[in-house]
Design an enzyme around this catalytic site. Sequence first.
Site, short mmCIF file in Angstrom:
data_model
loop_
_atom_site.label_atom_id
_atom_site.label_comp_id
_atom_site.label_asym_id
_atom_site.label_seq_id
_atom_site.Cartn_x
_atom_site.Cartn_y
_atom_site.Cartn_z
N GLY A 4 0.78 -1.24 0.00
CA GLY A 4 0.00 0.00 0.00
C GLY A 4 0.81 1.29 0.00
N GLU B 44 3.71 4.89 5.20
CA GLU B 44 2.57 3.98 5.15
C GLU B 44 1.42 4.60 4.37
OE1 GLU B 44 0.98 1.43 5.17
OE2 GLU B 44 1.02 0.26 7.00
N ASP B 45 0.51 3.77 3.91
CA ASP B 45 -0.66 4.27 3.22
C ASP B 45 -1.71 4.81 4.18
OD1 ASP B 45 -1.22 1.73 4.24
OD2 ASP B 45 -1.95 0.90 2.35
N ASP C 9 -5.17 2.82 10.58
CA ASP C 9 -6.58 2.51 10.85
C ASP C 9 -6.71 2.21 12.34
OD1 ASP C 9 -9.25 1.89 10.14
OD2 ASP C 9 -8.76 -0.20 9.81
N SER C 10 -6.72 0.96 12.74
CA SER C 10 -6.76 0.63 14.17
C SER C 10 -5.45 1.02 14.85
CB SER C 10 -7.02 -0.86 14.38
OG SER C 10 -5.87 -1.61 14.03
N GLY C 11 -4.38 1.06 14.06
CA GLY C 11 -3.06 1.36 14.61
C GLY C 11 -2.31 0.11 15.03
N THR D 144 -1.16 -2.57 13.30
CA THR D 144 -0.03 -2.94 12.46
C THR D 144 1.17 -2.04 12.72
OG1 THR D 144 -1.63 -3.54 10.74
CG2 THR D 144 0.68 -3.38 10.06
N LEU D 145 0.91 -0.73 12.72
CA LEU D 145 2.00 0.24 12.88
C LEU D 145 2.62 0.19 14.26
CD1 LEU D 145 3.30 2.21 10.94
CD2 LEU D 145 1.18 1.27 10.12
N PHE E 276 -14.26 2.93 3.89
CA PHE E 276 -13.23 2.11 3.24
C PHE E 276 -12.79 2.77 1.94
CE2 PHE E 276 -11.17 -1.39 1.14
CZ PHE E 276 -10.49 -1.96 2.20
N ASP F 48 -5.93 -0.91 -1.61
CA ASP F 48 -6.68 -1.88 -2.42
C ASP F 48 -7.99 -2.31 -1.77
OD1 ASP F 48 -5.30 -3.45 -0.33
OD2 ASP F 48 -6.16 -5.15 -1.41
N ARG G 235 -5.45 -0.31 -6.57
CA ARG G 235 -4.25 0.36 -6.05
C ARG G 235 -3.76 1.44 -7.01
NH1 ARG G 235 -2.19 -2.62 -1.65
NH2 ARG G 235 -2.49 -4.86 -1.78
P1 IMP Z 1 -4.39 -1.23 11.11
O1 IMP Z 1 -3.46 -2.21 11.72
O2 IMP Z 1 -5.83 -1.51 11.51
O3 IMP Z 1 -4.02 0.21 11.37
O4 IMP Z 1 -4.41 -1.56 9.58
C1 IMP Z 1 -3.72 -0.87 8.65
C2 IMP Z 1 -3.79 -1.59 7.32
O5 IMP Z 1 -5.15 -1.97 7.02
C3 IMP Z 1 -3.39 -0.64 6.23
O6 IMP Z 1 -2.00 -0.68 6.02
C4 IMP Z 1 -4.19 -1.15 5.05
O7 IMP Z 1 -3.48 -2.18 4.40
C5 IMP Z 1 -5.44 -1.71 5.66
N1 IMP Z 1 -6.57 -0.73 5.60
C6 IMP Z 1 -7.12 -0.06 6.63
N2 IMP Z 1 -8.12 0.75 6.21
C7 IMP Z 1 -8.17 0.60 4.87
C8 IMP Z 1 -9.00 1.20 3.84
O8 IMP Z 1 -9.89 2.05 4.07
N3 IMP Z 1 -8.76 0.80 2.56
C9 IMP Z 1 -7.79 -0.11 2.25
N4 IMP Z 1 -7.00 -0.69 3.17
C10 IMP Z 1 -7.19 -0.34 4.47
MG MG Z 2 -0.78 -1.20 4.46
#
Ligand code: IMP
Ligand code: MG
Length: 175
Positions: free
Chosen positions: A42, A97-98, A101-103, A105-106, A150, A157, A163
Amino acid sequence: MSEHVRVLLTEKEVDDRIQAIGDQINKDYAGKQVHLICVLKGGSFFLCELAKRITVPVSLDFMYVSSYGNSTQSSGVIKIVKDLDDPITDKDVLVVEDIVDSGRTLSYLLEMLRERNPKSLRLCTLLDKPERRVVEVKVDYTGFQIPDEFVVGYGLDYDQRYRNLPYIGVIEFEE
Ligand code: IMP
Ligand code: MG
């Protein structure tokens, strides 16, 4: 069911904002070399556009992580599919990063990178959905804060598609 993409941020709006972030990075990293880490897939479109606007010395590396969660919710436990090629010890690292969201992953990824002792570690994200945050993450550079919808395009994607859209859109489903 058919899919439709509604434009949320035009190509020009995104490009102008990336230029502004690039300008800020050039100020903040003056006299330094910035080591950009792209989170695949992403972050790749944002990384290229951002890197083109950075005028301090730049080096690049790529990392591919996948979450063990399902497609719409990440679990926070990530698997490194492709690790960095080079050590980051004593480097000024900027993770690109792209979207945050929840945070989950980061926060996991940043913790892992911090253990490798970079000189500095910052986070730059094109998009942020603050309403969705479950785990606290310090974001240093944000392109846009967006509502809880979303989105696709500019690297993001839906089921691996969209993408390549040059703008950010909200995906809508119609019967
Ligand atoms: P997190 O761990 O919930 O912050 O997830 C982050 C990852 O979820 C991003 O790097 C994206 O790959 C995916 N993601 C979260 N929201 C979206 C969205 O609105 N569209 C596409 N991918 C998303
Ligand atoms: Mg991502």
